[in-house]
Design a protein around this motif. Structure first.
Motif, PDB file in Angstrom:
ATOM      1  N   THR A  69      68.428  20.202  61.080  1.00  0.00           N
ATOM      2  CA  THR A  69      68.019  18.901  60.570  1.00  0.00           C
ATOM      3  C   THR A  69      67.341  18.122  61.689  1.00  0.00           C
ATOM      4  O   THR A  69      67.620  18.346  62.874  1.00  0.00           O
ATOM      5  N   PRO A  70      66.456  17.180  61.354  1.00  0.00           N
ATOM      6  CA  PRO A  70      65.742  16.462  62.418  1.00  0.00           C
ATOM      7  C   PRO A  70      66.642  15.598  63.293  1.00  0.00           C
ATOM      8  O   PRO A  70      66.319  15.345  64.450  1.00  0.00           O
ATOM      9  N   GLN A  71      67.763  15.141  62.756  1.00  0.00           N
ATOM     10  CA  GLN A  71      68.676  14.302  63.518  1.00  0.00           C
ATOM     11  C   GLN A  71      69.974  15.049  63.788  1.00  0.00           C
ATOM     12  O   GLN A  71      70.439  15.825  62.949  1.00  0.00           O
ATOM     13  N   ALA A  72      70.554  14.791  64.946  1.00  0.00           N
ATOM     14  CA  ALA A  72      71.812  15.437  65.333  1.00  0.00           C
ATOM     15  C   ALA A  72      72.982  14.516  64.999  1.00  0.00           C
ATOM     16  O   ALA A  72      72.923  13.313  65.245  1.00  0.00           O
ATOM     17  N   ALA A  73      74.047  15.099  64.453  1.00  0.00           N
ATOM     18  CA  ALA A  73      75.260  14.338  64.159  1.00  0.00           C
ATOM     19  C   ALA A  73      76.324  14.527  65.227  1.00  0.00           C
ATOM     20  O   ALA A  73      77.278  13.756  65.298  1.00  0.00           O
ATOM     21  N   ALA A  74      76.171  15.558  66.060  1.00  0.00           N
ATOM     22  CA  ALA A  74      77.128  15.841  67.126  1.00  0.00           C
ATOM     23  C   ALA A  74      76.366  16.084  68.426  1.00  0.00           C
ATOM     24  O   ALA A  74      75.320  16.737  68.428  1.00  0.00           O
ATOM     25  N   VAL A  75      76.881  15.557  69.527  1.00  0.00           N
ATOM     26  CA  VAL A  75      76.215  15.663  70.825  1.00  0.00           C
ATOM     27  C   VAL A  75      77.243  16.015  71.896  1.00  0.00           C
ATOM     28  O   VAL A  75      78.450  15.972  71.654  1.00  0.00           O
ATOM     29  N   ILE A  76      76.737  16.353  73.084  1.00  0.00           N
ATOM     30  CA  ILE A  76      77.579  16.660  74.232  1.00  0.00           C
ATOM     31  C   ILE A  76      77.141  15.781  75.387  1.00  0.00           C
ATOM     32  O   ILE A  76      75.937  15.562  75.595  1.00  0.00           O
ATOM     33  N   VAL A  77      78.101  15.265  76.159  1.00  0.00           N
ATOM     34  CA  VAL A  77      77.805  14.370  77.276  1.00  0.00           C
ATOM     35  C   VAL A  77      78.392  14.938  78.560  1.00  0.00           C
ATOM     36  O   VAL A  77      79.433  15.591  78.548  1.00  0.00           O
ATOM     37  N   ASP A  78      77.707  14.691  79.657  1.00  0.00           N
ATOM     38  CA  ASP A  78      78.205  15.084  80.972  1.00  0.00           C
ATOM     39  C   ASP A  78      77.438  14.292  82.021  1.00  0.00           C
ATOM     40  O   ASP A  78      76.452  13.610  81.712  1.00  0.00           O
ATOM     41  N   LEU A  90      72.917   2.524  69.219  1.00  0.00           N
ATOM     42  CA  LEU A  90      71.785   1.714  68.763  1.00  0.00           C
ATOM     43  C   LEU A  90      70.588   2.582  68.374  1.00  0.00           C
ATOM     44  O   LEU A  90      69.909   2.318  67.375  1.00  0.00           O
ATOM     45  N   MET A  91      70.321   3.620  69.162  1.00  0.00           N
ATOM     46  CA  MET A  91      69.159   4.471  68.916  1.00  0.00           C
ATOM     47  C   MET A  91      69.429   5.540  67.864  1.00  0.00           C
ATOM     48  O   MET A  91      68.521   5.914  67.115  1.00  0.00           O
ATOM     49  N   HIS A  92      70.665   6.025  67.801  1.00  0.00           N
ATOM     50  CA  HIS A  92      71.013   7.121  66.888  1.00  0.00           C
ATOM     51  C   HIS A  92      72.343   6.807  66.193  1.00  0.00           C
ATOM     52  O   HIS A  92      73.391   7.372  66.537  1.00  0.00           O
ATOM     53  N   PRO A  93      72.325   5.885  65.232  1.00  0.00           N
ATOM     54  CA  PRO A  93      73.589   5.513  64.563  1.00  0.00           C
ATOM     55  C   PRO A  93      74.200   6.640  63.740  1.00  0.00           C
ATOM     56  O   PRO A  93      75.346   6.524  63.299  1.00  0.00           O
ATOM     57  N   GLU A  94      73.453   7.722  63.527  1.00  0.00           N
ATOM     58  CA  GLU A  94      73.978   8.837  62.726  1.00  0.00           C
ATOM     59  C   GLU A  94      74.958   9.711  63.500  1.00  0.00           C
ATOM     60  O   GLU A  94      75.664  10.533  62.900  1.00  0.00           O
ATOM     61  N   ILE A  95      75.035   9.562  64.822  1.00  0.00           N
ATOM     62  CA  ILE A  95      75.923  10.409  65.633  1.00  0.00           C
ATOM     63  C   ILE A  95      77.373  10.022  65.394  1.00  0.00           C
ATOM     64  O   ILE A  95      77.745   8.849  65.484  1.00  0.00           O
ATOM     65  N   ALA A  96      78.203  11.023  65.101  1.00  0.00           N
ATOM     66  CA  ALA A  96      79.613  10.783  64.781  1.00  0.00           C
ATOM     67  C   ALA A  96      80.570  11.466  65.744  1.00  0.00           C
ATOM     68  O   ALA A  96      81.722  11.044  65.863  1.00  0.00           O
ATOM     69  N   ILE A  97      80.136  12.529  66.411  1.00  0.00           N
ATOM     70  CA  ILE A  97      81.027  13.304  67.284  1.00  0.00           C
ATOM     71  C   ILE A  97      80.373  13.481  68.644  1.00  0.00           C
ATOM     72  O   ILE A  97      79.177  13.771  68.738  1.00  0.00           O
ATOM     73  N   VAL A  98      81.154  13.304  69.692  1.00  0.00           N
ATOM     74  CA  VAL A  98      80.715  13.535  71.066  1.00  0.00           C
ATOM     75  C   VAL A  98      81.713  14.466  71.734  1.00  0.00           C
ATOM     76  O   VAL A  98      82.909  14.171  71.785  1.00  0.00           O
ATOM     77  N   TRP A  99      81.237  15.599  72.221  1.00  0.00           N
ATOM     78  CA  TRP A  99      82.077  16.500  72.999  1.00  0.00           C
ATOM     79  C   TRP A  99      81.916  16.158  74.473  1.00  0.00           C
ATOM     80  O   TRP A  99      80.804  15.932  74.954  1.00  0.00           O
TER      81      TRP A  99
END
Length: 285
Positions: free
Chosen positions: A100-109, A172-181
């Motif tokens: 999908t064009p937008q991501a709902a889950a992301v990873i941070v480090d 603010l930029m991606h309100p669709e994100i729900a999960i962060v690993w």
């Protein structure tokens, strides 16, 4: 137009992708003089600096003046043009891979890097855990390793404190994100804060207690790979920028280069079953 001679130069296909995403020149809307240098040469100059790690003043003579290239990099970064280009290219890469064009889950480090003497004292710090005097890069990527957010802080800023601002920008930029690993450095009160304020669920991926040596951890390896991709650009082996905002812009340019090359890469031809059989028969004969 200058002749394409460096590995960092854009191909015609790459330039077509980026040109369509750039804002119109001031002269095109009746607010200024025509631009003296082609934008393709400006971007090639930025990519050359990022890829080779040179000083701004050491820009080769076949590029436009370094002050012109630096000025465009600063203005486009401050106006959000670079982030727009990055986000549009990321959508195309995801669509081309069946996502999908937008991501709902992301990873941070985060990644601490040494800073040069050009970095002022008020924008650098000492990371006691990694024994590095410099800056810290906080990066958020999707499950494909594509960059969504880059934030640069002094190295003594903890991951939890920086994550609040990073997650707020992300929301603010991606309100669709729900999960962060994330790793265990983002655990604690940050988990409750993100859930209550931003409706984002933080899932920490911990190292198995019985593990010894290097272990590939689920999800976290994706952002580690993205950091290694960025470090291939020699400008990012150390932080040289006086302003953290310029450092963020150049890191984003490294991510843009990776995506344009991926989108314009020619597919490799897979051997068909018939050609494979013919090769085997010829070898047997």
């Amino acid at each position: 137009m200058r002749r394409r001679r460096y590995p960092s130069d854009m191909t015609g296909a790459e330039w077509a992708l980026i040109e369509a995403l750039l804002p119109p020149a001031a002269c095109e809307i009746g607010r200024g003089r025509p631009e003296k240098h082609p934008r393709r040469e400006i971007i090639d100059g930025i990519r050359y600096l990022v890829d080779n790690g040179i000083k701004w003043r050491a820009m080769p003579s076949d590029f436009p003046p370094w002050r012109t290239i630096y000025g465009f990099a600063r203005r486009w970064g401050a106006a959000g043009v670079i982030n727009l280009v990055r986000d549009q290219l990321r959508r195309r890469v995801r669509l081309s891979s069946g996502k999908t064009p937008q991501a709902a889950a992301v990873i941070v480090d985060s990644q601490s890097v040494k800073a040069s003497e050009t970095v002022s004292r008020d924008s650098r710090g000492y990371d006691a855990g990694k024994k590095i005097n410099g800056r810290k890069r906080h990066i958020v990527v999707d499950t494909r390793g594509l960059v969504l957010l880059v934030m640069v802080t002094p190295a003594d800023v903890t991951d939890r404190n920086a994550a609040k601002e990073a997650f707020f920008r992300l929301h603010l930029m991606h309100p669709e994100i729900a999960i962060v690993w994330a790793d265990s450095a983002y655990a604690g009160g940050l988990v409750d804060w993100a859930k209550e304020r931003l409706d984002i669920k933080i899932k920490t991926v911990r190292r198995p207690p019985e593990a010894k040596g290097f272990v590939v951890l689920p999800r976290r390896w994706v952002v580690e790979r993205s950091l290694s991709w960025i470090m291939r650009a020699r400008r990012h082996c150390r932080d040289h920028e006086r302003l953290p905002q310029v450092s963020e812009t150049l890191i984003t340019w490294a991510a843009i280069t990776l995506m344009t090359r991926r989108l314009t890469r020619k597919p490799t031809r897979q051997p068909t079953r018939a050609s494979t059989a013919a090769t085997v028969m010829a070898a047997a004969a």
